[in-house]
Design a protein around this motif. Structure first.
Motif, short mmCIF file in Angstrom:
data_model
loop_
_atom_site.label_atom_id
_atom_site.label_comp_id
_atom_site.label_asym_id
_atom_site.label_seq_id
_atom_site.Cartn_x
_atom_site.Cartn_y
_atom_site.Cartn_z
N ALA A 139 -56.88 21.07 28.75
CA ALA A 139 -56.98 20.75 27.43
C ALA A 139 -55.85 21.74 27.06
O ALA A 139 -54.91 21.24 25.50
N GLN A 140 -54.59 21.79 27.65
CA GLN A 140 -53.33 22.07 27.13
C GLN A 140 -52.57 20.82 27.04
O GLN A 140 -51.26 21.43 25.89
N HIS A 141 -52.62 19.68 27.35
CA HIS A 141 -52.34 18.62 27.15
C HIS A 141 -51.98 17.30 26.64
O HIS A 141 -51.84 16.23 26.38
N GLY A 142 -53.62 18.06 26.05
CA GLY A 142 -54.25 16.73 25.52
C GLY A 142 -54.81 16.21 26.66
O GLY A 142 -54.79 14.76 26.07
N LEU A 143 -55.77 16.00 27.25
CA LEU A 143 -56.40 14.77 28.72
C LEU A 143 -57.42 15.15 28.22
O LEU A 143 -58.51 16.23 28.59
N ILE A 144 -58.19 14.11 29.66
CA ILE A 144 -59.45 13.62 29.64
C ILE A 144 -59.21 14.53 31.19
O ILE A 144 -58.56 14.32 31.53
N PHE A 145 -60.80 15.19 31.24
CA PHE A 145 -61.00 16.11 32.95
C PHE A 145 -62.02 15.49 33.44
O PHE A 145 -63.07 15.81 32.37
N LYS A 146 -62.34 15.73 34.91
CA LYS A 146 -63.38 15.26 35.81
C LYS A 146 -63.43 15.44 36.90
O LYS A 146 -61.75 15.53 36.56
N GLU A 147 -63.85 16.04 37.66
CA GLU A 147 -63.25 16.86 38.85
C GLU A 147 -64.82 15.05 39.42
O GLU A 147 -65.14 15.25 39.14
N THR A 148 -64.02 14.67 40.76
CA THR A 148 -64.22 13.53 41.70
C THR A 148 -64.38 13.79 42.64
O THR A 148 -64.21 14.83 43.60
N SER A 149 -65.56 13.19 43.80
CA SER A 149 -65.49 12.89 44.86
C SER A 149 -65.55 11.20 45.18
O SER A 149 -66.55 10.61 44.97
N ALA A 150 -64.06 10.82 45.89
CA ALA A 150 -64.48 9.08 45.83
C ALA A 150 -65.13 8.92 47.43
O ALA A 150 -64.91 7.95 48.02
N LYS A 151 -65.37 10.32 48.40
CA LYS A 151 -66.50 10.28 49.04
C LYS A 151 -67.61 9.85 49.10
O LYS A 151 -68.76 9.47 49.81
N THR A 152 -68.64 11.30 47.98
CA THR A 152 -69.23 11.06 47.99
C THR A 152 -69.96 9.80 46.62
O THR A 152 -70.81 10.36 46.78
N PHE A 153 -68.81 10.18 45.81
CA PHE A 153 -69.07 8.73 44.38
C PHE A 153 -69.72 9.67 43.24
O PHE A 153 -69.31 9.39 42.32
N GLU A 155 -68.93 11.51 40.24
CA GLU A 155 -68.24 11.15 39.30
C GLU A 155 -67.32 10.39 38.64
O GLU A 155 -66.47 10.33 38.04
N VAL A 156 -67.33 9.20 39.94
CA VAL A 156 -66.14 8.54 40.07
C VAL A 156 -66.77 7.29 38.55
O VAL A 156 -65.54 6.89 38.05
N GLU A 157 -67.72 6.51 38.53
CA GLU A 157 -67.98 5.59 37.56
C GLU A 157 -67.62 5.99 36.46
O GLU A 157 -67.27 6.25 35.55
#
Ligand code: GDP
Length: 171
Positions: A139-153, A155-157
């Motif tokens: 929010a402070q830097h104008g980015l979009i954000f997600k937490e992911t797990s490349a192990k369980t998949f 939110e990666v897609e």
């Protein structure tokens, strides 16, 4: 297959945060991976449909050069988006975000879409960085954000797709 738009993504962040794993997960089925030895990067492509348009994503991975902070200008050139990755189980990788963001701004200006990714959120018991810290930084830097797990998949897609949507909305 023909396409109407080509979006170049770059993946950056400290070593071992899961950049290559995220790329491999996302490419999984339509796997095309190549290596350009002249600039020493790996990249992969995947095509998707957005708003009934064919969009080709070309995603570049640093192939370990981040270890030496020797990522060259050509890596950044022409990129529409950056996936800036840290590891939620290593606060040190979160603390490096400012440095990566400065590099990005220096090479790419301020126009690009930046997706901040807190990866490895399957390792809840080893977590060192809270989800709200990622949200606040974004929010402070104008980015979009997600937490992911490349192990369980998890939110990666979604992370790659949301990035494509954000680019598309800007053109
Ligand atoms: P890179 O150096 O940033 O490209 O990181 P890698 O993709 O090579 O991953 C570094 C290590 O972390 C490897 O052993 C991966 O298997 C592991 N890893 C990557 N993503 C995840 C994740 O989401 N969860 C877990 N538990 N391990 C991961």
């Amino acid at each position: 297959m023909s396409y109407e738009y080509l979006f170049k993504y770059i993946i950056i962040g400290d070593v071992a945060v899961g950049k290559s794993s995220l790329l491999m997960q996302f490419l999984d089925k339509q796997f095309t991976r190549d290596h350009d030895s002249t600039i020493g990067v790996d990249f992969g492509t995947r095509q998707l449909t957005l708003d009934q348009k064919q969009i080709k994503l070309q995603i570049w991975d640093t192939a370990g050069q981040e270890t030496f902070r020797s990522i060259g200008r050509s890596y950044y050139r022409g990129s529409a988006a950056a996936l800036l990755v840290y590891d939620v189980t290593k606060r040190r990788t979160y603390n490096q975000l400012n440095t990566w963001l400065e590099d990005l701004r220096r090479h790419c200006g301020s126009h690009m879409v930046i997706m901040l990714i807190g990866n490895k959120n399957d390792l809840e018991d080893q977590r060192e960085v809270g989800k709200e810290e990622g949200e606040d930084y974004a929010a402070q830097h104008g980015l979009i954000f997600k937490e992911t797990s490349a192990k369980t998949f998890a939110e990666v897609e979604e992370a790659f797709m949301l990035t494509a949507k954000s680019i598309y909305e800007k053109i």
